[in-house]
Motif scaffolding. Structure first.
Motif, PDB file in Angstrom:
ATOM      1  N   GLN A 147       5.120  -7.841   4.180  1.00 40.05           N
ATOM      2  CA  GLN A 147       5.932  -6.774   3.923  1.00 40.05           C
ATOM      3  C   GLN A 147       6.973  -7.261   2.879  1.00 40.05           C
TER       4      GLN A 147
ATOM      5  N   LEU B  48      -2.029  -0.939  -7.728  1.00 42.74           N
ATOM      6  CA  LEU B  48      -1.622  -2.177  -6.929  1.00 42.74           C
ATOM      7  C   LEU B  48      -1.309  -3.531  -7.984  1.00 42.74           C
TER       8      LEU B  48
ATOM      9  N   ALA C  11       2.313   1.843  -3.082  1.00 40.43           N
ATOM     10  CA  ALA C  11       1.494   2.253  -4.429  1.00 40.43           C
ATOM     11  C   ALA C  11       1.197   3.777  -4.123  1.00 40.43           C
ATOM     12  N   GLN C  12       1.206   4.235  -2.685  1.00 38.79           N
ATOM     13  CA  GLN C  12       0.982   5.737  -2.318  1.00 38.79           C
ATOM     14  C   GLN C  12       2.391   6.462  -2.914  1.00 38.79           C
TER      15      GLN C  12
ATOM     16  N   SER D  74       0.634  -1.167   0.111  1.00 34.46           N
ATOM     17  CA  SER D  74      -0.147   0.059   0.184  1.00 34.46           C
ATOM     18  C   SER D  74       0.834   1.189   0.030  1.00 34.46           C
ATOM     19  N   ARG D  75       1.931   1.167   0.680  1.00 37.46           N
ATOM     20  CA  ARG D  75       3.012   2.390   0.687  1.00 37.46           C
ATOM     21  C   ARG D  75       3.581   2.597  -0.403  1.00 37.46           C
TER      22      ARG D  75
END
Length: 275
Positions: A79, A56, A49-50, A46-47
Motif C-alpha cells: 500500500q 490504474l 482508482a475507485q 485499487s481504492r
C-alpha cells in the motif's frame, strides 16, 4: 466496453474541483494526496482508482513520481502512505493558518472579552493552531501546538460531531477517554448523547471537563480541507449563559468568514515581461 476502453474512459475523468486552465497532472496528483489523507494516510492503488475515477496506469505513474519526490512512500504491504516530506509543508501551512485566522479571532476577543482559539483535529488529538488572548488580567492561555483529547474539549466535540459515528466510536476506543477532571465524560454512551446535543444546538460546550474552573464554547469551521473549530474560553464565572448566548452567533460568523478565507482560490498573476 473492453478493459482498454474502460481504462481510457477512467483516464479521461475530470478531477474533483477541476480548475479551468490548470495543469491536469498537478490537479490529479494533489487529488490523490487528499484521497490518501481522507483514508487515514494509507491506501491501496485499487481504492485510489475507485475514489478518483482515474485509470490504474495513470495512478501508478503519478504515485511513482510522488514516491520519488518523498511525498508518498510504499509500505511493505504494497500500500502507499503519505511521505515524510509533507511534514515540512504541513508545519509551514499550520503557521500560516494561524496568521490567516488571527483577524477573526481578534474580532471575537474584541466582542466578547475572552480568549479565542483555532484548533484542528490531527489524528486522534486536537491541536491548537492559533490563539488571541483576552486583555483581562485573569485570562485563559493555551499554548499553540498543544495537543489534547477531543472528548473533553469544546473544540473536540464540535469536530467529532461532524464525523461519521463509526469513526467517532473507533477514535474513542483508541484514546480510551481518560478523565481530565471530575467533570470529564468518560462513558461512550453518554458521550454519544453529548454529540447529539451538539448537533441539535449547533455548538459545543466544555464546562470544566478539561480544566476545573474553565468554560469554553466552540463551533466547527465547515467547508475547508482541514477539520477546524473556533472557540472562546474563559473563567467559568465570566462565561455565563448570557455570554454563551452572545458568543454562539459571533463564533458562527467567524467560522463562516474563516471558511471563505481558506476556500477562495487566490488568482496567480502572470509574470510581466519587461520591455
Amino acid at each position: 466496453m473492453t478493459e482498454s476502453n474502460l481504462g481510457l474512459a477512467a483516464d479521461g475523468a475530470q478531477p474533483k474541483g477541476r480548475v479551468p486552465g490548470g495543469v491536469q497532472s498537478l490537479e490529479r496528483a494533489f487529488e490523490l494526496l487528499e484521497i490518501m489523507a481522507d483514508a487515514g494516510g494509507v491506501i491501496g492503488l485499487s481504492r485510489l482508482a475507485q475514489e478518483s475515477g482515474l485509470a490504474l496506469p495513470t495512478i501508478h505513474r503519478l504515485v511513482r513520481t510522488l514516491v520519488d519526490l518523498g511525498y508518498v512512500r510504499q509500505e511493505p504491504s504494497r500500500q502507499y502512505s503519505l511521505g515524510p516530506r509533507l511534514i515540512r509543508l504541513g508545519d509551514s501551512a499550520s503557521h500560516l493558518l494561524g496568521t490567516w485566522s488571527r483577524p477573526y479571532l481578534a474580532r471575537l476577543v474584541d466582542s466578547l472579552g475572552e480568549s479565542a482559539n483555532l484548533a484542528m483535529l490531527d489524528g486522534d488529538r486536537v491541536v491548537y493552531v492559533a490563539q488571541v488572548q483576552s486583555r483581562q488580567s485573569m485570562r485563559m492561555f493555551t499554548e499553540v501546538g498543544r495537543r489534547v483529547y477531543p472528548h473533553c474539549t469544546a473544540v473536540g466535540k464540535a469536530l467529532l460531531a461532524h464525523l461519521p459515528p463509526s469513526d467517532v466510536h473507533a477514535l474513542l476506543k483508541r484514546t480510551g477517554m481518560p478523565a481530565q477532571t471530575e467533570h470529564t465524560i468518560t462513558e461512550p454512551r453518554r458521550f454519544a448523547e453529548e454529540i447529539e446535543r451538539v448537533l441539535a444546538q449547533g455548538y459545543a460546550m466544555d464546562d470544566g471537563e478539561q480544566e476545573i474552573g474553565v468554560r469554553c464554547v466552540a463551533v466547527p469551521v465547515l467547508g475547508t480541507a482541514n477539520r477546524l473549530a473556533v472557540s472562546v474560553s474563559g473563567p467559568a464565572p465570566r462565561v455565563t449563559p448570557d455570554v454563551v448566548e452572545r458568543a454562539v452567533p459571533l463564533l458562527r460568523q467567524a467560522a463562516e468568514d474563516l471558511a471563505d478565507e481558506l476556500s477562495v482560490p487566490r488568482p496567480v498573476e502572470a509574470d510581466r515581461v519587461a520591455g
